[in-house]
Design an enzyme around this catalytic site. Structure first.
Site, PDB file in Angstrom:
ATOM      1  N   SER A 129       0.932  -1.247   0.062  1.00  0.00           N
ATOM      2  CA  SER A 129      -0.065   0.040   0.025  1.00  0.00           C
ATOM      3  C   SER A 129       0.713   1.313   0.036  1.00  0.00           C
ATOM      4  O   SER A 129       2.058   1.328   0.621  1.00  0.00           O
ATOM      5  CB  SER A 129      -0.977   0.058   1.324  1.00  0.00           C
ATOM      6  N   TYR A 154      -2.361  -0.531  10.253  1.00  0.00           N
ATOM      7  CA  TYR A 154      -2.555  -1.058   8.699  1.00  0.00           C
ATOM      8  C   TYR A 154      -1.324  -0.763   7.999  1.00  0.00           C
ATOM      9  O   TYR A 154      -0.808  -1.863   7.344  1.00  0.00           O
ATOM     10  CB  TYR A 154      -3.823  -0.288   7.991  1.00  0.00           C
TER      11      TYR A 154
HETATM   12  N1  LIG Z   1      -8.536  -0.129  -2.567  1.00  0.00           N
HETATM   13  C1  LIG Z   1      -7.313   0.622  -2.382  1.00  0.00           C
HETATM   14  O1  LIG Z   1      -7.223   1.738  -2.477  1.00  0.00           O
HETATM   15  C2  LIG Z   1      -6.146  -0.213  -1.825  1.00  0.00           C
HETATM   16  C3  LIG Z   1      -5.032   0.780  -1.461  1.00  0.00           C
HETATM   17  C4  LIG Z   1      -3.830   0.342  -1.076  1.00  0.00           C
HETATM   18  C5  LIG Z   1      -3.851  -1.205  -0.596  1.00  0.00           C
HETATM   19  N2  LIG Z   1      -4.915  -2.076  -1.057  1.00  0.00           N
HETATM   20  C6  LIG Z   1      -4.825  -3.293  -0.591  1.00  0.00           C
HETATM   21  O2  LIG Z   1      -5.200  -4.006  -1.663  1.00  0.00           O
HETATM   22  C7  LIG Z   1      -5.806  -5.402  -1.196  1.00  0.00           C
HETATM   23  C8  LIG Z   1      -7.263  -5.200  -1.853  1.00  0.00           C
HETATM   24  O3  LIG Z   1      -8.115  -4.298  -1.386  1.00  0.00           O
HETATM   25  P1  LIG Z   1      -9.551  -4.005  -1.855  1.00  0.00           P
HETATM   26  O4  LIG Z   1      -9.764  -2.496  -2.044  1.00  0.00           O
HETATM   27  O5  LIG Z   1     -10.232  -4.688  -2.628  1.00  0.00           O
HETATM   28  O6  LIG Z   1     -10.274  -4.457  -0.236  1.00  0.00           O
HETATM   29  P2  LIG Z   1     -11.608  -5.355   0.140  1.00  0.00           P
HETATM   30  O7  LIG Z   1     -11.765  -5.064   1.352  1.00  0.00           O
HETATM   31  O8  LIG Z   1     -12.469  -4.983  -0.818  1.00  0.00           O
HETATM   32  O9  LIG Z   1     -10.867  -6.835  -0.125  1.00  0.00           O
HETATM   33  C9  LIG Z   1     -10.159  -7.454   0.561  1.00  0.00           C
HETATM   34  C10 LIG Z   1     -10.933  -9.013   0.690  1.00  0.00           C
HETATM   35  O10 LIG Z   1      -9.964  -9.835   1.545  1.00  0.00           O
HETATM   36  C11 LIG Z   1     -11.005 -10.640   2.290  1.00  0.00           C
HETATM   37  N3  LIG Z   1     -10.423 -10.836   3.427  1.00  0.00           N
HETATM   38  C12 LIG Z   1      -9.837 -10.249   4.526  1.00  0.00           C
HETATM   39  N4  LIG Z   1      -9.298 -10.838   5.651  1.00  0.00           N
HETATM   40  C13 LIG Z   1      -9.297 -12.165   5.129  1.00  0.00           C
HETATM   41  C14 LIG Z   1      -8.811 -13.286   5.622  1.00  0.00           C
HETATM   42  N5  LIG Z   1      -8.445 -13.573   6.743  1.00  0.00           N
HETATM   43  N6  LIG Z   1      -9.179 -14.456   4.768  1.00  0.00           N
HETATM   44  C15 LIG Z   1      -9.730 -14.486   3.683  1.00  0.00           C
HETATM   45  N7  LIG Z   1     -10.086 -13.333   2.895  1.00  0.00           N
HETATM   46  C16 LIG Z   1     -10.013 -12.303   3.567  1.00  0.00           C
HETATM   47  C17 LIG Z   1     -12.142  -9.559   2.603  1.00  0.00           C
HETATM   48  O11 LIG Z   1     -13.464 -10.443   2.914  1.00  0.00           O
HETATM   49  C18 LIG Z   1     -12.521  -8.946   1.138  1.00  0.00           C
HETATM   50  O12 LIG Z   1     -13.385  -9.381   0.437  1.00  0.00           O
HETATM   51  C19 LIG Z   1      -5.826  -5.335   0.322  1.00  0.00           C
HETATM   52  O13 LIG Z   1      -4.785  -5.980   0.559  1.00  0.00           O
HETATM   53  C20 LIG Z   1      -5.604  -3.728   0.553  1.00  0.00           C
HETATM   54  O14 LIG Z   1      -5.127  -3.519   1.705  1.00  0.00           O
HETATM   55  C21 LIG Z   1      -6.174  -1.322  -1.386  1.00  0.00           C
END
Ligand SMILES: NC(=O)c1ccc[n+]([C@@H]2O[C@H](COP(=O)([O-])OP(=O)(O)OC[C@H]3O[C@@H](n4cnc5c(N)ncnc54)[C@H](O)[C@@H]3O)[C@@H](O)[C@H]2O)c1
Length: 323
Positions: A129, A154
């Site tokens: 991130s 985080y």
């Molecule tokens: N969306 C953004 O802007 C952004 C920015 C930086 C980093 N990220 C990272 O990218 C990744 C995807 O982000 P996103 O926006 O799609 O988030 P999101 O919350 O929509 O997707 C994450 C998914 O992981 C699942 N999950 C969480 N813990 C779990 C576990 N223990 N076992 C199985 N499944 C689990 C959740 O149910 C969810 O569906 C994440 O790692 C997030 O930290 C996202």
């Protein structure tokens, strides 16, 4: 070729599965469907993948803290590529709910990484991130900079992932690519994020708390640019045999005030905003340096916030059945 995508019911995971399915890959999706935000939305994403790609997509409701179950998936289906996107997301939520971050982002990360190592996976990608940069003010933010001053738990878990992946490279020669995403938005996006909340505030008058009096700047990145980058990285010869971290952003920083004004013009609606002070854990500005990404995939995210917001609003209105 089979790809394993964790967090497949999540925002980026859903689109990642789709991009590989369109290219005729088999995709195994893992998610625990936790209730951090609307489970209905998570199920909808999985339903869309299952309905549209019946013969190519398989979903497994598994929590990544359960290593035995992950092992079984690797043994049975033998994926060639792993894209680990499951995590407990959200900066502010990590202040009140630290346990969930340690479970999913540290233990969950370790379990999938270790299973991938044992299975000798050649292409292991995981979500890091932009938050790992903390309050570094040397813009644009480059992977060359030191990142040892995270402002939230985080961000600390994401930095820990990078360190653990590095140690696996040094100990076992296990290669991986950490993808530092910058504020991703678009269709089927996350309801806990600013862009989504802004539309909720415009169309349904839901109160939107705007931190630091909207004096924030973000490198807003449209989802298609993100998943195209992931796909091209998986094909790039330049990642082979390496341990890398790479920024995936749009490469420009936009003020929240500008976004609010633009969305107001596009929708003709006034949002219900409440301006409040800067929150703990938040960074003031993000802006990615994309030279590393460009050198690896010869592609640069293209969709600027004007076009991206048009597409996002269009989707939102259909999703919420607004005329
Ligand atoms: N969306 C953004 O802007 C952004 C920015 C930086 C980093 N990220 C990272 O990218 C990744 C995807 O982000 P996103 O926006 O799609 O988030 P999101 O919350 O929509 O997707 C994450 C998914 O992981 C699942 N999950 C969480 N813990 C779990 C576990 N223990 N076992 C199985 N499944 C689990 C959740 O149910 C969810 O569906 C994440 O790692 C997030 O930290 C996202």
């Amino acid at each position: 070729m089979t790809v394993l995508v964790t967090g497949s019911a999540g925002f980026i995971g859903y689109h990642t599965c789709k991009v590989f399915l369109k290219k005729k890959y088999k995709v195994l999706g893992i998610d625990n469907l936790n209730p951090y935000y609307s489970v209905k939305l998570k199920k909808k994403r999985i339903d869309l993948l299952s309905e549209n790609y019946k013969s190519q997509f398989q979903f497994f409701k598994i929590d990544l803290t359960n290593k035995e179950k992950i092992k079984k998936i690797f043994n049975k289906y033998k994926p060639k590529i792993v894209i680990h996107l499951a995590a407990q997301a959200g900066v502010r939520y990590s202040i009140e709910n630290p346990d969930q971050y340690i479970k999913s982002n540290i233990l969950g990360f370790f379990n999938i990484l270790d299973c991938a190592r044992v299975a000798k996976i050649k292409f292991f990608f995981y979500a890091s991130s932009s938050s790992v940069y903390g309050n570094n003010k040397n813009f644009p933010l480059s992977e060359k900079y030191r990142t040892d001053d995270q402002l939230s738990l985080y961000a600390a878990t994401k930095k820990s992932n990078e360190i653990i992946a590095r140690s696996y490279f040094n100990i076992f020669g296990f290669k991986s690519v950490g993808m530092r995403f910058f504020t991703v938005y678009g269709p089927y996006g996350r309801p806990d994020m600013f862009m989504f909340k802004l539309l909720e505030s415009m169309y349904f008058k839901k109160k939107l708390y705007v931190y630091n009096n909207a004096d924030h700047f973000r490198d807003f990145t449209y989802i298609d640019d993100v998943v195209n980058s992931i796909f091209l990285l998986s094909k790039s010869k330049k990642i082979i045999n390496k341990n890398l971290v790479v920024n995936i952003g749009r490469g420009s920083s936009i003020g929240l005030k500008k976004i609010i004004k633009y969305v107001q013009e596009l929708t003709g609606k006034k949002p219900n905003l409440k301006f409040i002070k800067m929150q703990k854990g938040d960074v003031k500005k993000t802006h990615s340096d994309l030279s590393n990404l460009r050198s690896l995939i010869e592609y640069s995210p293209k969709i600027d916030y004007r076009k991206g917001l048009l597409l996002f609003i269009d989707w939102y209105k259909k999703y919420k059945k607004i005329n």
